[in-house]
Motif scaffolding. Structure first.
Motif, PDB file in Angstrom:
ATOM      1  N   ARG A  84      41.183  46.601  48.698  1.00 44.54           N
ATOM      2  CA  ARG A  84      40.252  46.626  50.029  1.00 44.54           C
ATOM      3  C   ARG A  84      41.117  46.652  51.348  1.00 44.54           C
ATOM      4  O   ARG A  84      42.176  46.272  51.544  1.00 44.54           O
ATOM      5  N   GLY A 108      36.638  49.514  50.044  1.00 42.80           N
ATOM      6  CA  GLY A 108      37.397  49.255  48.857  1.00 42.80           C
ATOM      7  C   GLY A 108      36.922  49.542  47.631  1.00 42.80           C
ATOM      8  O   GLY A 108      36.077  50.027  47.633  1.00 42.80           O
ATOM      9  N   TYR A 109      37.661  49.259  46.641  1.00 40.66           N
ATOM     10  CA  TYR A 109      37.252  49.686  45.389  1.00 40.66           C
ATOM     11  C   TYR A 109      37.982  48.899  44.090  1.00 40.66           C
ATOM     12  O   TYR A 109      39.040  48.309  44.501  1.00 40.66           O
ATOM     13  N   TRP A 141      31.494  49.610  50.115  1.00 43.71           N
ATOM     14  CA  TRP A 141      31.521  49.654  51.604  1.00 43.71           C
ATOM     15  C   TRP A 141      30.526  48.722  52.251  1.00 43.71           C
ATOM     16  O   TRP A 141      29.542  48.769  51.657  1.00 43.71           O
ATOM     17  N   TRP A 192      42.190  46.256  42.109  1.00 44.02           N
ATOM     18  CA  TRP A 192      41.146  46.108  43.177  1.00 44.02           C
ATOM     19  C   TRP A 192      41.920  46.197  44.514  1.00 44.02           C
ATOM     20  O   TRP A 192      43.033  45.707  44.870  1.00 44.02           O
ATOM     21  N   SER A 224      25.903  45.783  52.361  1.00 41.13           N
ATOM     22  CA  SER A 224      27.063  46.582  51.680  1.00 41.13           C
ATOM     23  C   SER A 224      26.345  47.591  50.592  1.00 41.13           C
ATOM     24  O   SER A 224      25.212  47.389  50.365  1.00 41.13           O
TER      25      SER A 224
END
Length: 370
Positions: free
Chosen positions: A200, A205-206, A223, A198, A179
């Motif tokens: 995803r 995602g973030y 990612w 959050w 990742s």
């Protein structure tokens, strides 16, 4: 009085500098950046590391700048809330324990101020060569004049220059976790108030949370990828934007902020594993020696505890008439079980946080005194 060169003015290096000075060592800290680094994510001080902060006299100051999260939300791809918690957050863990979450830059500034009058700081320079003999370690710098030190400590992060010079190329020691992570700051255009969100979708995602009295956001893009991270900042920005472009909700606004962020940072999530943390008079500390990755949530605590124990063992050895080899061996013996448990947190539950029981066991799995 022994003189020690510490490479890296982050959490590990500045904390070690404080402890070494307290034990009577003369310390020089060299840092590649032109000054204390800004930006970065919120970090955690947990378990035994809380005791280290107390022994440094920083408890009140740390608590004064801690984050004040009330909880978090998990969102689907379109930004709809699918879960919320007022008991814990992904970045800081449970909200009802004695652990402390604060911005990395605030902690580094605090530690730097603590030792500013006692330690020599050399910014905008870096170690380029090490040559050891019976007189000490002869160090060549990128810009400054060569100098000789009794000991050299590599506290210069996951991509440590000292480790490369003393131990060899980093490819031997880095274990990639598949990742990548990118972090930057932005204005709080989402209007978040002490609340994390959050999202995803697939392998990207973030996480987003407000800081500085809810005036700013810290944005963490993540990612999955086995590819090496781009070291060029602008190429890295482009890569991150490509990886995030398929996400919906507020992604276009976040990507616009990404391109304007002055504190953008990206790197692969990896751990560092070495058979030994010392070679001759050189020794490694923090991420340079045993990076656990952001997935563990314990990098800062490992740095704080490791700095305390390394200084403690050097002082003990000096008092007993022993040399650095004794100190380095004791430092490793005390730290390795603690490191192993904390590194395991990063891989216990891929894609999610480790179990609370595992975190509790790992963060307290060492004592400061012996």
């Amino acid at each position: 009085m022994q003189n020690v060169l510490v490479s890296g003015a982050g959490v590990a290096g500045t904390a070690l500098a404080h402890h070494l000075h307290r034990h009577g060592f003369a310390v020089t800290v060299v840092e590649l950046a032109p000054g204390p680094r800004s930006g970065g994510q919120a970090v955690d001080i947990r378990g035994v590391a809380v005791d280290v902060i107390a022994r440094m006299g920083l408890t009140e100051r740390v608590h004064a700048v801690r984050t004040r999260m009330r909880g978090m939300s998990l969102l689907d791809a379109d930004g709809h809330e699918v879960h919320r918690s007022t008991e814990a957050t992904y970045s800081g863990g449970r909200l009802d324990n004695e652990d402390v979450e604060l911005l990395r830059e605030d902690l580094v500034a605090m530690l730097t101020e603590l030792v500013a009058d006692d330690v020599e700081f050399v910014y905008g320079d870096a170690v380029t060569a090490l040559r050891e003999d019976e007189q000490g370690v002869h160090v060549t710098f990128q810009h400054g004049q060569p100098r000789t030190f009794d000991l050299v400590v590599g506290a210069d992060g996951q991509h440590s220059r000292v480790r490369k010079l003393a131990f060899g190329p980093e490819e031997q020691f880095l274990k990639h976790l598949g990742s990548h992570l990118a972090i930057f700051s932005a204005g709080n255009f989402l209007g978040l108030e002490d609340w994390q969100v959050w999202q995803r979708d697939g392998d990207a995602g973030y996480g987003i949370y407000p800081v500085r009295g809810n005036s700013e956001l810290r944005v963490c893009f993540g990612w999955q990828s086995e590819e090496p991270v781009e070291r060029d900042v602008e190429r890295s920005r482009k890569l991150v934007a490509e990886r995030m472009s398929a996400l919906r909700w507020e992604t276009p606004r976040l990507l616009a902020a990404l391109h304007d962020a002055p504190d953008f940072y990206a790197d692969a999530m990896a751990q560092v594993h070495l058979e030994h943390w010392s070679a001759g008079r050189a020794v490694l500390l923090g991420d340079a020696a045993y990076c656990a990755s952001a997935f563990s949530g314990q990098g800062t605590s490992l740095a704080l505890v490791g700095g305390y124990l390394l200084a403690d063992e050097l002082a003990r050895a000096a008092a007993a008439g022993a040399d650095h080899r004794t100190a380095y061996a004791q430092y490793e013996e005390r730290m390795r079980p603690f490191v192993a448990l904390n590194q395991a947190l990063a891989t216990e539950n891929p894609g999610g946080p480790a179990a609370e029981e595992s975190v509790e066991r790992a963060k307290n799995a060492i004592t400061l005194d012996r």
